[in-house]
Enzyme design. Structure first.
Site, PDB file in Angstrom:
ATOM      1  CB  ALA A 115     -51.140 -77.629  28.888  1.00  0.00           C
ATOM      2  CE1 TYR A 174     -53.169 -98.834  22.450  1.00  0.00           C
ATOM      3  CE2 TYR A 174     -51.292-100.072  21.593  1.00  0.00           C
ATOM      4  CZ  TYR A 174     -52.194 -99.020  21.498  1.00  0.00           C
ATOM      5  OH  TYR A 174     -52.099 -98.148  20.439  1.00  0.00           O
ATOM      6  CB  ILE A 210     -52.403 -68.676  32.168  1.00  0.00           C
ATOM      7  CG1 ILE A 210     -52.398 -67.852  30.871  1.00  0.00           C
ATOM      8  CG2 ILE A 210     -50.983 -68.850  32.711  1.00  0.00           C
ATOM      9  CD1 ILE A 210     -52.060 -66.378  31.082  1.00  0.00           C
ATOM     10  CE  LYS A 252     -58.701 -89.872  22.502  1.00  0.00           C
ATOM     11  NZ  LYS A 252     -57.756 -89.074  21.692  1.00  0.00           N
ATOM     12  CG  ASP A 285     -57.288 -86.199  23.599  1.00  0.00           C
ATOM     13  OD1 ASP A 285     -56.949 -85.550  24.606  1.00  0.00           O
ATOM     14  OD2 ASP A 285     -56.800 -87.299  23.272  1.00  0.00           O
ATOM     15  NE  ARG A 286     -56.032 -76.805  21.659  1.00  0.00           N
ATOM     16  CZ  ARG A 286     -54.922 -76.465  22.323  1.00  0.00           C
ATOM     17  NH1 ARG A 286     -54.349 -77.319  23.132  1.00  0.00           N
ATOM     18  NH2 ARG A 286     -54.385 -75.280  22.153  1.00  0.00           N
ATOM     19  CE  LYS A 287     -53.592 -86.000  25.850  1.00  0.00           C
ATOM     20  NZ  LYS A 287     -54.238 -86.436  24.597  1.00  0.00           N
TER      21      LYS A 287
HETATM   22  P1  BMP Z   1     -54.321 -95.495  20.309  1.00  0.00           P
HETATM   23  O1  BMP Z   1     -55.474 -96.364  20.870  1.00  0.00           O
HETATM   24  O2  BMP Z   1     -54.232 -95.536  18.826  1.00  0.00           O
HETATM   25  O3  BMP Z   1     -53.018 -95.749  21.006  1.00  0.00           O
HETATM   26  O4  BMP Z   1     -54.749 -93.981  20.616  1.00  0.00           O
HETATM   27  C1  BMP Z   1     -54.893 -93.479  21.916  1.00  0.00           C
HETATM   28  C2  BMP Z   1     -55.478 -92.096  21.894  1.00  0.00           C
HETATM   29  O5  BMP Z   1     -55.649 -91.641  23.236  1.00  0.00           O
HETATM   30  C3  BMP Z   1     -54.625 -91.040  21.200  1.00  0.00           C
HETATM   31  O6  BMP Z   1     -55.492 -90.137  20.532  1.00  0.00           O
HETATM   32  C4  BMP Z   1     -53.915 -90.310  22.329  1.00  0.00           C
HETATM   33  O7  BMP Z   1     -53.706 -88.938  22.035  1.00  0.00           O
HETATM   34  C5  BMP Z   1     -54.886 -90.450  23.477  1.00  0.00           C
HETATM   35  N1  BMP Z   1     -54.263 -90.567  24.824  1.00  0.00           N
HETATM   36  C6  BMP Z   1     -53.416 -91.593  25.179  1.00  0.00           C
HETATM   37  O8  BMP Z   1     -53.134 -92.473  24.371  1.00  0.00           O
HETATM   38  N2  BMP Z   1     -52.867 -91.640  26.443  1.00  0.00           N
HETATM   39  C7  BMP Z   1     -53.139 -90.697  27.395  1.00  0.00           C
HETATM   40  O9  BMP Z   1     -52.657 -90.803  28.509  1.00  0.00           O
HETATM   41  C8  BMP Z   1     -54.019 -89.646  27.053  1.00  0.00           C
HETATM   42  C9  BMP Z   1     -54.573 -89.603  25.764  1.00  0.00           C
HETATM   43  O10 BMP Z   1     -55.419 -88.624  25.477  1.00  0.00           O
END
Ligand code: BMP
Length: 274
Positions: free
Chosen positions: A96, A223, A98, A61, A92-94
Site C-alpha cells: 500500500a 462470512y 509508492i 495464502k 497476502d501482503r497488501k
Molecule cells: P478467516 O477466514 O479466518 O476470517 O480469514 C480470512 C483471511 O482473509 C485473513 O487472512 C484476512 O487477512 C484475509 N482477508 C479478509 O478476511 N478480508 C479481506 O477483505 C481481505 C483479506 O485478505
C-alpha cells in the site's frame, strides 16, 4: 460468454499471465477452488496445517510476517509442500505504498516475497505507481498481482468509486494484474474510461470472508457460504482461514478442508451448467 461461465480449463488455455494460468490449471487438475489461509504464528503449526490441507487446495495464502520463529528455511519447507501437494502460494501482503517502496518491500528485506510467492496483492490507494513498482520486480519472474477492489469486513471503504477506480487500474495493467480480492465479479463495474474495457477480460476473483458455520467474528469479519460466493456472486476462489485451520485436531482440519473443497466445487459445477 463471460469468464465465470467458462470452465477453469478453458480459461487456463487462454490466459497470458503464467501465475494465473498455473492457478487455473491447478484448480482444474485438483478439482479445487479452495485457498486455505494459514494465519498461525509458529512455523511448526504452519507447516503441519499445510501438509494436512495440501491435497484439498489449489492455493495456500500466507501472512508470512506473523510467524514469530521465522527463518529462511521455512520458505524451503513451504516450497517442498507446494510441490508435494501441487498448490500455488499467495502471500497476502497488501502492499500500500509508492512504487519505489513496494518494489523494495516485494523483492528484499527478510522475506523476499517475490522469490517464492506466485501471487501477491496490493491496495490501489496509492494509484497506478504501485502496480508499476511491483511489476518491475514480479513480471520478470512470471508473478501475478491481485488488487483489493473490495473487502469482506464491516464498514470497509473499498466501495463505489474506489472499487471502480481499482477495476480501471487493473484494466490498464493487464500484463501484471490478474484479478481482484473482491466479493463479486467485476465485469459489470463501469470504469471512468470505457475504451479500456475488453469484452474478453478474465480477471480472477479471490474471495475471503467464507464460512459455513458462523456469520462473522468479534472484529468485523463477515462470512458468506461457498455457494453464495461462487454460485451467486460468480467468484473463482474461496479463501477460508479459521473455518478450516481453527478446528483443532489434524483429522478435523482435514475433514473441514475436504468439506469446503466439495462445497466450492459443487457451486462451480452448478454455475457453469446453468
Ligand atoms: P478467516 O477466514 O479466518 O476470517 O480469514 C480470512 C483471511 O482473509 C485473513 O487472512 C484476512 O487477512 C484475509 N482477508 C479478509 O478476511 N478480508 C479481506 O477483505 C481481505 C483479506 O485478505
Amino acid at each position: 460468454p463471460s469468464a465465470h461461465l467458462q470452465t477453469y480449463a478453458q480459461r487456463a488455455q487462454k490466459h497470458a499471465n503464467p501465475a494465473a494460468k498455473a492457478l487455473l490449471e491447478t484448480i482444474e487438475r485438483k478439482k479445487s477452488n479452495l485457498c486455505v489461509s494459514v494465519d498461525v504464528t509458529k512455523q511448526a503449526d504452519f507447516l503441519r496445517i499445510i501438509d494436512v490441507v495440501g491435497p484439498y487446495i489449489c492455493l495456500v495464502k500466507t501472512h508470512i510476517d506473523i510467524i514469530e520463529d521465522f527463518d529462511p528455511s521455512l520458505i524451503d519447507r513451504l516450497r517442498e509442500l507446494s510441490e508435494k501437494h501441487d498448490f500455488l502460494i499467495f502471500e497476502d501482503r497488501k502492499f500500500a505504498d509508492i512504487g519505489n517502496t513496494v518494489a523494495l518491500q516485494y523483492s528484499s528485506g527478510v522475506y523476499k516475497i517475490a522469490s517464492w510467492s506466485h501471487i501477491t496483492n496490493a491496495h490501489p490507494v496509492p494509484g497506478p505507481g504501485i502496480i508499476s513498482g511491483l511489476a518491475s520486480v514480479g513480471r520478470p519472474l512470471g508473478r501475478g498481482l491481485l488488487l483489493l477492489a473490495e473487502m469482506s469486513s464491516k464498514g470497509n471503504l473499498a466501495t463505489g468509486a474506489y472499487t471502480a477506480e481499482a477495476v480501471h487500474m487493473a484494466r490498464t495493467h493487464r500484463d501484471f494484474v490478474v484479478g481482484f480480492i473482491a466479493m463479486r465479479r467485476m465485469e459489470s463495474v463501469p470504469t471512468p474510461d470505457a475504451s479500456v474495457v475488453d469484452e474478453d477480460e478474465d480477471f480472477l476473483v479471490l474471495t475471503p470472508g467464507v464460512g459455513l458455520d458462523v456469520k462473522g467474528d468479534a472484529m468485523g469479519q463477515q462470512y458468506r457460504t461457498p455457494r453464495e460466493v461462487v454460485f451467486e456472486s460468480g467468484c473463482d476462489v474461496i479463501i477460508v482461514g479459521r473455518g478450516i485451520y481453527g478446528k483443532g485436531s489434524d483429522a478435523e482440519v482435514q475433514a473441514q478442508a475436504e468439506r469446503y473443497r466439495k462445497e466450492g466445487w459443487a457451486a462451480y459445477e452448478d454455475r457453469i451448467s446453468t
